[in-house]
Design an enzyme around this catalytic site. Structure first.
Site: not given
Lengths: 332, 327
Positions: B61, B84, B88-90, B130
């Site tokens: 990602e 999802f 998005i955190f990475p 998710h």
């Protein structure tokens, strides 16, 4: 200077060899001045010196074409100067003046220049790698023949982004040259204390990327290796990985007690420094003497003096600009 | 010519339109090509525009976001999909560290016009990553635009605007209502503004403020309250950053009462920012404390407790009544 120095090969272009020496000397003296101005409080923020590693950037930059991009790390003053950003603009940036290449908002760690495709100056270790691969992807899509030069330290190879970037660059055969400046310490952590595989080229080869180990203290070797890499990438053969084995003579930053290495170790490497050894070879080949050396030093000193004066007389960005350039001022 | 389509179909329609209109628009992400996207948002795009412009990437990602940054600096307009919101955190490093500040740190010389699309929110019986609703994490970042549609028509118009924006845009798609309703959407290439709330219903007694999938329950609550003779003004915030404070303040100056509804946890969320704005600039118009109907300050629970976590229309009705009864 060094009677044991091996003369340069007979077929060398003497003027070019001397020019390589001049370029290394120029960035060395510039950084020595920066350290001085930092200590006197003229430059703030952080300062990470490239001193000792000049042969890498100098050799590499000979093959960087105008359309190419350079994505470097936070130890990038030398690369920025070699790439053609003016010394005035780099020094003014150090001073945080709006005449700087990032208009005084980046400082030492965030030198940017659109005209020369200099995309940082990145403070996040490994953070430039996906960006360089994205640049290469754009170059491939736009078929403009450009190559992305991704410069990073060996410490970045412990980051996940290294592996993500190598994998994709190889998978999609993108024109990226990965230039690892292995100075053997990730800040203060030695290579064998942070990597399970210290043969760094093996990491690249595991992604089926052509990889070479290069003597990063020999500017002729770094130049030749970068040329091979550039030719390969421009020919459409995908990414190339160069591990330049080098050494940082100064501390990681200006706030580093250097408890991780001995003074003797540093001294041993300084004796093999790129300016010292290449200068001796130039002398052995009668391409450099005391008078020529003094002329080079004087020219560089004058340029640095002018850059300092330029930065000193530069202007801070008006406070009214504080909130500008967060978002585009033109919306479609 | 308009057709009746769902929200996810509207996303697809906007992508189809803008890729046809601008060859610099490229798609990348995990399974966006051959498989047409995990929620089918990109179906048919590979077939129409080819693998050069619709790229299936490895599962990486942060790399996806970094590629988009590199491409965006070169005049391309990448639209990247993160499958999802929990994934998005990475991506935060590239989005916050580079995309959001490229313009600022170069004082306008380089910019980063990219779109990062991600389905977000709970209510689909999916586990925690998710079902995330962490829009406040992104809305706090200077330089990012955060946009959330709540209907097919707004998904179409806002996504066009996001792709055309010179700024990086996080485009969060409320997946719970991806296929909840169909609405006629004309494929006319008409973008919607990226800095304007949408007043979905005008009213005089109380302002209900929401975004994303919760707009559905908010409208249901307004219907219930209308049965009691309460006139609700319903606002879909839609653009969390830049936030259209003027529309919100104008509404509250009219109604004097406000309920803010979101499914994200309450602490430090966008509701707090909106409430603070209304207090700072609209205090003398307020006739009652601002109420918030939100998720709980916990991790999104697995599906057996999901309905308890998610704000319900009845919760909104209750909060509105309490606000209205405040003396």
């Amino acid at each position: 200077m060094n009677e044991m120095a091996v003369p340069l090969p007979d077929d060398i272009d003497g003027a070019h060899a001397l020019e390589l020496f001049r370029q290394m000397l120029r960035i060395r003296r510039f950084e020595e001045k920066c350290a001085q101005m930092y200590s006197s409080g003229k430059i703030r923020g952080f300062l990470h010196l490239y001193i000792g590693e000049e042969a890498v950037g100098t050799g590499v930059m000979q093959s960087v074409a105008p359309r190419d991009a350079v994505v470097a790390t936070y130890r990038e003053h030398g690369h920025a100067l070699l790439r053609g950003i003016s010394m005035n603009a780099v020094m003014a940036e150090m001073y945080g003046k709006q005449e700087g290449c990032s208009r005084g908002r980046g400082g030492s760690m965030h030198l940017f220049d659109k005209a020369t495709g200099f995309i940082g100056g990145n403070a996040i270790v490994g953070g430039g790698m996906p960006v360089a691969v994205g640049y290469a992807l754009a170059a491939k899509m736009q078929q403009n023949g450009a190559v992305a030069w991704c410069i990073f330290g060996e410490g970045a190879m412990a980051e996940g982004e290294f592996h993500e970037s190598m994998n994709l660059a190889a998978l999609w055969q993108l024109p990226v040259v990965f230039c690892c400046e292995n100075n053997y310490y990730a800040m203060g952590t030695a290579l064998d204390r942070s990597e399970s595989q210290i043969q760094l080229v093996e990491k690249a080869r595991s992604y089926r990327v052509v990889a070479e180990e290069v003597d990063g203290m020999d500017v002729l070797a770094t130049e030749a290796a970068a040329r091979r890499a550039a030719d390969s990438a421009r020919a459409g053969n995908g990414p190339y990985f160069l591990e330049f084995q080098t050494y940082r003579f100064r501390a990681h930053s200006m706030f580093d007690a250097e408890r991780y290495r001995s003074k003797n170790e540093v001294h041993e490497h300084e004796l093999q420094g790129p300016l010292r050894t290449f200068g001796a070879r130039l002398e052995a080949s009668s391409l450099l003497d005391e008078q020529r050396r003094a002329e080079l030093e004087a020219d560089i000193a004058r340029e640095i003096e002018n850059a300092v004066a330029f930065a000193e007389s530069g202007t801070p960005e008006p406070v009214s600009e504080l909130g500008r350039f967060v978002y585009s001022e033109v919306q479609p | 010519m308009s057709q009746s389509i769902t929200l996810v179909e509207a996303v697809n329609l906007a992508l189809m339109h803008e890729m046809g209109a601008d060859e610099n628009v490229v798609l990348l992400g995990e399974d966006v090509g051959v498989n047409g996207g995990v929620f089918r948002a990109t179906v048919g795009l590979l077939e129409r525009f080819g693998p050069r412009r619709v790229m299936d990437t490895p599962l990486a990602e942060n790399l996806i976001a970094g590629l988009a940054v590199g491409m965006a600096t070169q005049g391309l307009k990448p639209v990247a999909e993160i499958q999802f919101m929990g994934f998005i955190f990475p991506v935060m490093e590239q989005i916050i560290g580079h995309a959001a500040r490229m313009r600022n740190r170069t004082r306008g010389r380089l910019s980063c016009p990219l779109v990062l699309r991600a389905p977000f929110g709970g209510g689909i019986h999916a586990p925690e990553h998710h079902s995330e609703s962490t829009e406040a994490l992104l809305a706090q970042i200077p330089g990012l635009r955060v946009v959330i549609p709540s209907s097919p028509a707004r998904a179409y118009g806002l996504l066009l605007a996001a792709i055309r924006s010179p700024d990086p845009v996080i485009f969060l798609e409320p997946k719970r209502i991806y296929r909840a309703v169909k609405q006629p959407v004309e494929d006319n290439g008409q973008a919607l503004p990226l800095d304007t709330c949408f007043t979905l219903r005008e009213g005089s007694d109380i302002t209900l403020i929401s975004w994303g999938a919760m707009v559905k329950e908010t409208l249901e609550a307004a219907d219930t309250l209308a049965g009691d003779g309460v006139s609700c003004e319903v606002i879909d915030v839609a653009t969390l950053n830049l936030l259209d404070r003027d529309t919100l303040l104008a509404s509250v100056s009219k109604t004097g009462r406000a309920v803010i509804i979101h499914e994200a946890p309450r602490h430090g969320a966008m509701g707090a920012e909106i409430a603070a704005t209304l207090s700072e600039r609209g205090l003398l118009d307020l006739q009652a404390p601002i109420a918030r109907v939100t998720g709980y300050d916990t991790v999104m629970p697995y599906y057996r407790m999901e309905d308890h976590y998610m704000p319900q229309a009845s919760d909104i009705v209750d909060a509105a009544r309490q606000t209205l009864e405040f003396a």
